[in-house]
Design an enzyme around this catalytic site. Structure first.
Site, PDB file in Angstrom:
ATOM      1  N   SER A 170      18.031  10.543  38.945  1.00  0.00           N
ATOM      2  CA  SER A 170      17.861   9.216  38.418  1.00  0.00           C
ATOM      3  C   SER A 170      17.531   9.201  36.934  1.00  0.00           C
ATOM      4  O   SER A 170      18.401   9.358  36.115  1.00  0.00           O
ATOM      5  CB  SER A 170      16.779   8.519  39.232  1.00  0.00           C
ATOM      6  OG  SER A 170      16.853   7.148  39.033  1.00  0.00           O
ATOM      7  N   ASP A 192      26.822  12.962  26.836  1.00  0.00           N
ATOM      8  CA  ASP A 192      27.933  12.120  26.377  1.00  0.00           C
ATOM      9  C   ASP A 192      27.907  11.898  24.868  1.00  0.00           C
ATOM     10  O   ASP A 192      28.960  11.759  24.234  1.00  0.00           O
ATOM     11  CB  ASP A 192      27.892  10.761  27.086  1.00  0.00           C
ATOM     12  CG  ASP A 192      28.467  10.828  28.484  1.00  0.00           C
ATOM     13  OD1 ASP A 192      28.826  11.931  28.937  1.00  0.00           O
ATOM     14  OD2 ASP A 192      28.545   9.762  29.145  1.00  0.00           O
ATOM     15  N   LYS A 201      21.857  10.611  41.866  1.00  0.00           N
ATOM     16  CA  LYS A 201      21.300   9.310  42.236  1.00  0.00           C
ATOM     17  C   LYS A 201      21.673   8.302  41.159  1.00  0.00           C
ATOM     18  O   LYS A 201      21.096   8.262  40.095  1.00  0.00           O
ATOM     19  CB  LYS A 201      19.785   9.428  42.363  1.00  0.00           C
ATOM     20  CG  LYS A 201      19.104   8.153  42.732  1.00  0.00           C
ATOM     21  CD  LYS A 201      19.449   7.780  44.166  1.00  0.00           C
ATOM     22  CE  LYS A 201      18.633   6.610  44.653  1.00  0.00           C
ATOM     23  NZ  LYS A 201      18.859   5.413  43.858  1.00  0.00           N
TER      24      LYS A 201
END
Length: 465
Positions: free
Chosen positions: A304, A315, A329
């Site tokens: 999470s 990214d 998750k």
């Protein structure tokens, strides 16, 4: 493990947290407004009538008198359990436990757990807690507490039994795959004061360990970075951000910690049921690390909020992500208060990394896969992730099964045994490998190309109760 949950003790108060399966998950609290209820159509009325028929039959004919509140609570729990592993009803005890976890201090063992087939399964022990010191490992099943079988208890009931007055003893029976017999352990409960951040210096590298995204984690991490620089008397050559076995926590803190290493760009977005229901979080100018190389360590227990940070830095090409594929998750839970003491925890959205990836099921794939071969049980212990949970949300982009199994394949680069490493003084192979990697990385890592004025960051929800 972690999602976004909206919660509010009053209509103006909300906090979001990214939570691990039975520990922390992304939550946000919002008031439950009856005016927002969907119109009940004729089909719904028929189903409610069917429910009432069953309810009345049970009330009239069950072998023993049954309390109304017990029947209704059971029906609510069954309804929410049919949705996904992370939605649920929070009674007074469960709501209190949620707040306790968010505050980061309680008496217990220090375990992140979930329920599987009626048995408590360990997601990860928290470092420096009774559970970790006793050798409880991810994937272990807890079958007995104080010699009593706990099969059939709810997760909250099992967790309640493991918590208790600091200094008191508790007997735990653990079943571990690869072991012929159950393992009997006696642990002593302690105050689990979740210090979310620890730091150390290794050579000229700062090592930052974030064990949870509880309140003030961002402030603590910033202070830890300053302490590393003070200890070295200079800027470190690079940073290692250790998010292994971190089940998640507050969304604010995931965004804040990501922001410490970013100059600009999106950190995470969450998308709800409706097409236009999108909320985005952006970095503000100011990279506290000054562009120094960063390695992020993750494993199957990183969930999470941990996946938000790892995904954002990956990214944005701001860090090398290393270790093993994370938990996966990628859903957001909203805590909807029903009263002062009860609430619903309902999955309301999915979250996405800056490139638009959903980590649901697939998790974050590391740039460099490094197994923890310094753990003698590594090869035999199964990995446990979101995709193993029953009724888990399916990734809308249909995650390739090959991807899900990719990190289970043996790699000839990592052939040393735990005994070999111990003889060389290497207690933590993943950390050792990360330190070596920092030594090979140049003074700066490439950033995502951006042009124009950076987007305005929306106001962050408060993380306090």
């Amino acid at each position: 493990m972690t999602e976004s949950t909206k919660t509010a003790a009053s209509p103006k108060r909300r906090f979001a947290l990214w939570q691990g399966a039975a520990a922390l998950s992304t939550l946000a609290l919002v008031p439950l407004a009856t005016g927002a209820m969907a119109t009940v159509d004729s089909k719904t009325q028929e189903e409610i009538s069917r429910f009432m028929d069953v309810y009345l039959e049970v009330k009239s004919n069950y072998v023993e008198p049954v309390d109304d509140s017990k029947l209704i609570e059971g029906a609510i729990n069954g309804m929410l359990a049919s949705l996904d592993p992370h939605s649920g009803y929070l009674d007074a005890r469960g709501f209190s436990n949620l707040r306790t976890q968010t505050d980061g201090e309680y008496g217990g063992l220090g375990l992140s757990v979930t329920m599987e087939d009626g048995v408590v399964k360990v997601i990860a022990p928290t470092a420096d807690t009774p559970a970790a010191k006793a050798g409880i490992k991810a994937g272990d099943y807890i079958t007995h507490i104080n010699k009593e079988l706990i099969f059939g208890l709810t997760l909250d009931e099992a967790v309640e039994q493991m918590r208790g007055k600091p200094g008191t003893a508790i007997d735990i029976t653990v079943v571990r795959e690869g072991q012929d017999k159950p393992i009997e352990m006696t642990l002593t409960r302690e105050i689990i004061d979740l210090k979310p951040v620890k730091w150390e210096v290794s050579g000229d590298v700062g090592v930052l360990t974030v064990s949870s995204f509880s309140a003030d984690a961002t402030t603590d991490l910033r202070a830890a970075m300053m302490a590393v620089e003070k200890s070295l008397g200079k800027k470190p050559r690079g940073w290692i951000l250790d998010l292994r076995s971190n089940p998640g926590g507050l969304l604010d803190e995931a965004v804040g910690i990501s922001d410490l290493f970013l100059e600009r760009g999106e950190i995470v977005s969450q998308r709800g049921r409706k097409k236009g229901d999108i909320e985005r979080y952006f970095a503000e100018p100011g990279d506290v690390a000054g562009g120094a190389p960063v390695v992020v360590l993750i494993d199957s227990g990183s969930a999470s909020a941990s996946e938000i940070v790892a995904g954002a830095l990956q990214d944005q090409h701001r860090a090398v992500v290393m270790g093993e594929r994370s938990f996966g998750k990628g859903s957001v839970q909203t805590v909807l208060p029903l009263s002062d003491t009860t609430a619903l925890r309902l999955t309301t959205a999915r979250y996405y990394t800056p490139s638009g990836r959903s980590v649901q099921e697939g998790g974050i794939e590391p740039d460099i896969r490094v197994p923890q071969i310094s753990d003698p049980d590594y090869a035999s212990r199964p990995k446990f992730r979101e995709s193993d949970l029953r009724r888990h949300l399916i990734n809308e982009k249909k995650v390739d099964d090959g991807l899900l199994e990719k990190d289970e394949k043996a790699d000839p680069r990592f052939t040393a045994t735990a005994a070999d490493l111990k003889a060389k003084g290497i207690e933590d192979f993943q950390l050792h490998y990360a330190l070596q990697t920092i030594g090979r990385i140049g003074p700066a890592v490439p950033r995502m190309a951006q042009s124009g004025k950076p987007p305005v960051k929306p106001a962050k929800p408060t993380a306090r109760n």
